[in-house]
Design an enzyme around this catalytic site. Sequence first.
Site, PDB file in Angstrom:
ATOM      1  CB  SER A 142      14.487  63.536  39.084  1.00  0.00           C
ATOM      2  OG  SER A 142      15.868  63.249  39.169  1.00  0.00           O
ATOM      3  CE1 TYR A 163      14.068  61.331  44.287  1.00  0.00           C
ATOM      4  CE2 TYR A 163      15.448  60.947  42.359  1.00  0.00           C
ATOM      5  CZ  TYR A 163      14.817  61.817  43.227  1.00  0.00           C
ATOM      6  OH  TYR A 163      14.936  63.176  43.034  1.00  0.00           O
TER       7      TYR A 163
END
Length: 258
Positions: A142, A163
Amino acid sequence: MAGRLEGKVAIVTGAGQGIGLAYAQRFLAEGARVVVAELAEERGAAAMAALAGAGEAEFVRTDIADPDSAQACVDAAVARFGTVDILVNNAALYHDIDNTDASYEYLLKVCSVNQHGTWLMSRAVAPVMVAQRWGRIVNQSSGAAYSYMFPPMDFTGLGNFSYSITKWGIVGLTKFMAAQLGQYGITVNCIAPGITMTEATKKVVPEPFLAGMTGMTAMKERLEPEDLAGAAVFFASDDARYCTGQTLVIDGGLAMPA
Ligand SMILES: NC(=O)c1ccc[n+]([C@@H]2O[C@H](COP(=O)([O-])OP(=O)(O)OC[C@H]3O[C@@H](n4cnc5c(N)ncnc54)[C@H](O)[C@@H]3O)[C@@H](O)[C@H]2O)c1
């Protein structure tokens, strides 16, 4: 004209919705047979309905964070389709993530899915690919791996960065797996999308932050799941035969890492 993945068998994790579903749709269109490896029964069922008539697909309920479940998914794919040629490690805690939980327990949970789940699925599929001397593993990182800008949290202590660190970890895991598996004709590459307009993003990312980030991209446009699928097909195809260990950032020109 034959599809670019004609005859190949692909497992796409987290294909119940969002980017994983877009990958599954595109892979079917390119001639692959697809296993939808998804934790949530209702998302798996909805994906199968969306994929109906597009080609050969099967839903295998899978928890990528559970070693037995990961292995069972690969076994089910081999039983149904005879082998596994392509593994797309797309599943992660994103839609259902709690960015306000900075506890150690939650850090372990996010790591177990986003980081170790990718490893568990790859470990399960590796012997099948090694035996046939051909395989493609596509991991999902990401832009969060490269950006230090996050929505403000009502929290004054040290965040656990769960994350982001798992998505950075996926970049590293891609390199280690690529280095080991290349000798067997298996490539391992990675896609790092910018903020993509999935249901998860609409739930997790506040609109002003989304607008601000979009404004900082070179393209000044929002990224749709379908914009990522071509890169996944490329990495999964013979066109990428000699490309391995690489991470492709697709974010409209925001991070531009070297
Ligand atoms: N949407 C974005 O802006 C964006 C940006 C960069 C990277 N990503 C990454 O792309 C991937 C997909 O993103 P999305 O927006 O479609 O997210 P999403 O949360 O909508 O989809 C993830 C899917 O994975 C499934 N899943 C969660 N835990 C699982 C487990 N243990 N086992 C199997 N399946 C599980 C979920 O049920 C869900 O269907 C994720 O890895 C995410 O981190 C998303």
